[in-house]
Scaffold this active site. Structure first.
Site, short mmCIF file in Angstrom:
data_model
loop_
_atom_site.label_atom_id
_atom_site.label_comp_id
_atom_site.label_asym_id
_atom_site.label_seq_id
_atom_site.Cartn_x
_atom_site.Cartn_y
_atom_site.Cartn_z
N GLU A 1 49.86 -8.61 -25.76
CA GLU A 1 50.88 -7.64 -26.14
C GLU A 1 51.70 -7.27 -24.91
O GLU A 1 51.20 -7.25 -23.79
CB GLU A 1 50.22 -6.39 -26.72
CG GLU A 1 49.56 -6.70 -28.05
CD GLU A 1 48.92 -5.49 -28.71
OE1 GLU A 1 49.02 -5.39 -29.93
OE2 GLU A 1 48.31 -4.67 -28.01
N CYS B 1 56.51 -3.01 -19.95
CA CYS B 1 55.09 -2.87 -19.62
C CYS B 1 54.42 -4.23 -19.87
O CYS B 1 54.30 -4.67 -21.00
CB CYS B 1 54.48 -1.77 -20.49
SG CYS B 1 52.74 -1.51 -20.13
N CYS C 1 40.37 -7.86 -20.48
CA CYS C 1 40.13 -7.33 -19.13
C CYS C 1 38.64 -7.29 -18.89
O CYS C 1 37.86 -6.99 -19.80
CB CYS C 1 40.72 -5.92 -19.02
SG CYS C 1 40.58 -5.21 -17.35
N CYS D 1 36.68 -0.36 -18.48
CA CYS D 1 36.81 1.10 -18.33
C CYS D 1 36.48 1.71 -19.70
O CYS D 1 36.97 1.23 -20.72
CB CYS D 1 38.22 1.47 -17.89
SG CYS D 1 38.64 0.82 -16.27
N CYS E 1 39.28 2.69 -22.29
CA CYS E 1 40.43 1.81 -22.51
C CYS E 1 40.16 0.77 -23.61
O CYS E 1 39.13 0.09 -23.58
CB CYS E 1 40.77 1.10 -21.20
SG CYS E 1 42.12 -0.08 -21.36
N CYS F 1 49.53 3.55 -23.09
CA CYS F 1 48.53 3.12 -22.11
C CYS F 1 47.16 3.04 -22.75
O CYS F 1 46.72 3.96 -23.44
CB CYS F 1 48.39 4.15 -20.99
SG CYS F 1 49.84 4.33 -19.98
N1 SAH Z 1 44.17 -2.33 -14.92
C1 SAH Z 1 45.31 -1.63 -14.42
C2 SAH Z 1 46.51 -1.62 -15.36
C3 SAH Z 1 46.31 -1.36 -16.83
S1 SAH Z 1 45.97 0.24 -17.42
C4 SAH Z 1 44.94 -0.22 -14.07
O1 SAH Z 1 43.86 0.24 -14.44
O2 SAH Z 1 45.70 0.44 -13.38
C5 SAH Z 1 47.31 1.28 -17.03
C6 SAH Z 1 46.89 2.76 -16.98
O3 SAH Z 1 46.52 3.25 -18.26
C7 SAH Z 1 45.71 3.01 -16.07
O4 SAH Z 1 46.01 4.08 -15.20
C8 SAH Z 1 44.60 3.44 -17.03
O5 SAH Z 1 43.71 4.32 -16.41
C9 SAH Z 1 45.39 4.09 -18.14
N2 SAH Z 1 44.72 4.14 -19.43
C10 SAH Z 1 43.82 3.27 -19.92
N3 SAH Z 1 43.44 3.63 -21.15
C11 SAH Z 1 44.14 4.76 -21.46
C12 SAH Z 1 44.21 5.59 -22.61
N4 SAH Z 1 43.54 5.31 -23.70
N5 SAH Z 1 45.03 6.67 -22.56
C13 SAH Z 1 45.77 6.92 -21.48
N6 SAH Z 1 45.77 6.15 -20.38
C14 SAH Z 1 44.95 5.09 -20.36
#
Ligand code: SAH
Length: 342
Positions: free
Chosen positions: A94, A107, A114, A118, A121, A335
């Site tokens: 996506e 974006c 990944c 996390c 996420c 995000c």
């Molecule tokens: N792996 C990279 C880029 C992808 S995530 C990174 O972690 O920076 C981009 C951002 O979205 C990151 O700061 C992550 O912490 C945040 N993020 C992930 N899941 C989220 C969610 N469900 N709601 C809000 N932000 C989220």
């Protein structure tokens, strides 16, 4: 179907020059091809009118030239669009276009899935399928530019889609070269942000290779123990070590720190004060991202008051803070909501 021909979007200008030279083309043909693909954003050789018909046919026979196809588009009423893109091996990714006043944000994804898992996420629940190639990364930019058409507004590229960009640096680097080069997409590196959990040795290399590219650091917790629970990678990449690196590093722009606010987990005023202490001495800007909920994950977004109280604590301690109430939630393109069921 997997094509037998090499994909021209994988080629740097130098490599294409070499190959076309060996195939008997004129010395300037590679530059003309780059102009059509990257500057005019037209990938069909038949339309490359300043290249002779015979050469165009030869190019078509040698290379596959198109962008990866858009399988579906979801749009919300504010102009955010999420594109599902099909890769040659059947996997999907996506990529998101966020329209804003005066500029637009792309974006971009760097991996299918990944590996970092996390806890909050959605992409993390997929595991890592594979890295995207440089061509698959730049193809996303070309596709989103087509969507914008002649709209002359500025674009910002943010590597905040699926995947951890620094764990695919071997392909991110040539993609960034193609994106920023004058003969490529010619986008200023100052309009490119790489978002990362912080993979220290690779981050240092990125900052050497692309000193103007902006770095966004996903901080997400004010101490390593909690961070390691939320982001298992923090067991390897210690928060203290990362912050020491950021403190020592003189950079042109302030460091952007992203902080996902999770209700009852990392959103208390005490944690805000701890965060401010942590960032003391680092020229930083904090992006607070109230959590975008995912039905399959157990976290919740704090209420507006808690978000505001957290922000106020940081502002009181002299930090610059932006609260990013996410765009695209109605189409799950905010995000941490990008996920593809294969
Ligand atoms: N792996 C990279 C880029 C992808 S995530 C990174 O972690 O920076 C981009 C951002 O979205 C990151 O700061 C992550 O912490 C945040 N993020 C992930 N899941 C989220 C969610 N469900 N709601 C809000 N932000 C989220």
């Amino acid at each position: 179907m997997k094509s037998e021909k090499p994909w021209i979007l994988e080629r740097s200008i130098r490599k294409l020059q070499e190959e076309l030279h060996a195939a008997g083309f004129r010395p300037y043909t590679a530059r003309q091809v780059f102009q059509w693909i990257y500057q005019k954003n037209i990938q069909q050789p038949a339309a490359w009118s300043n290249i002779g018909k015979e050469d165009r046919e030869k190019l078509s026979a040698l290379y596959e030239c198109g962008c990866r196809p858009v399988l579906s588009v979801q749009r919300d009423d504010q102009g955010t669009c999420k594109f599902l893109i099909g890769l040659a091996d059947g996997l999907k990714i996506e990529t998101v276009l966020i329209r804003e006043k005066g500029h637009h944000t792309f974006c971009l994804s760097t991996q299918v899935g990944c590996a970092l898992a996390c806890r909050f996420c959605a992409t993390g629940t997929m595991g890592l399928r594979r890295n995207l190639s440089a061509g698959e990364i730049v193809s996303q930019v070309l596709t989103l530019k087509k969507e914008l058409g002649e709209d002359g507004a500025k674009v910002n590229l943010v590597f905040m889609g699926m995947g951890e960009p620094l764990l695919n640096y071997a392909n991110l680097k040539p993609a960034l070269q193609r994106i920023t080069a004058a003969e490529g997409l010619n986008i200023s590196p100052r309009h490119v942000t790489v978002s990362t959990v912080g993979i220290l040795d690779i981050l240092a290399q990125l900052e050497i290779d692309f000193p103007q590219v902006k770095v966004a650091f996903s901080l997400n917790a004010p101490e390593n123990e909690l961070r390691a629970k939320l982001m298992p990678v923090s067991q390897r990449e210690d928060l203290g070590t990362l912050l020491a690196y950021f403190k020592a590093k003189k950079r042109r722009q302030r460091l952007t720190c992203e902080y996902v606010l999770l209700r009852g987990v990392n959103d208390s005023p005490i944690q805000a004060r701890a965060l401010a202490r942590l960032l003391h001495g680092i020229p930083a800007k904090v992006n607070l991202i109230p959590y975008n909920e995912n039905p399959s994950l157990p976290f919740q977004c704090p209420g507006e008051e808690a978000v505001e109280a957290f922000r106020a604590e940081l502002v009181r301690r002299g930090l610059t803070v932006v609260t990013r109430w996410s765009k695209g939630q109605s189409i799950s393109s905010a995000c941490g909501q990008l996920v593809v069921r294969m």
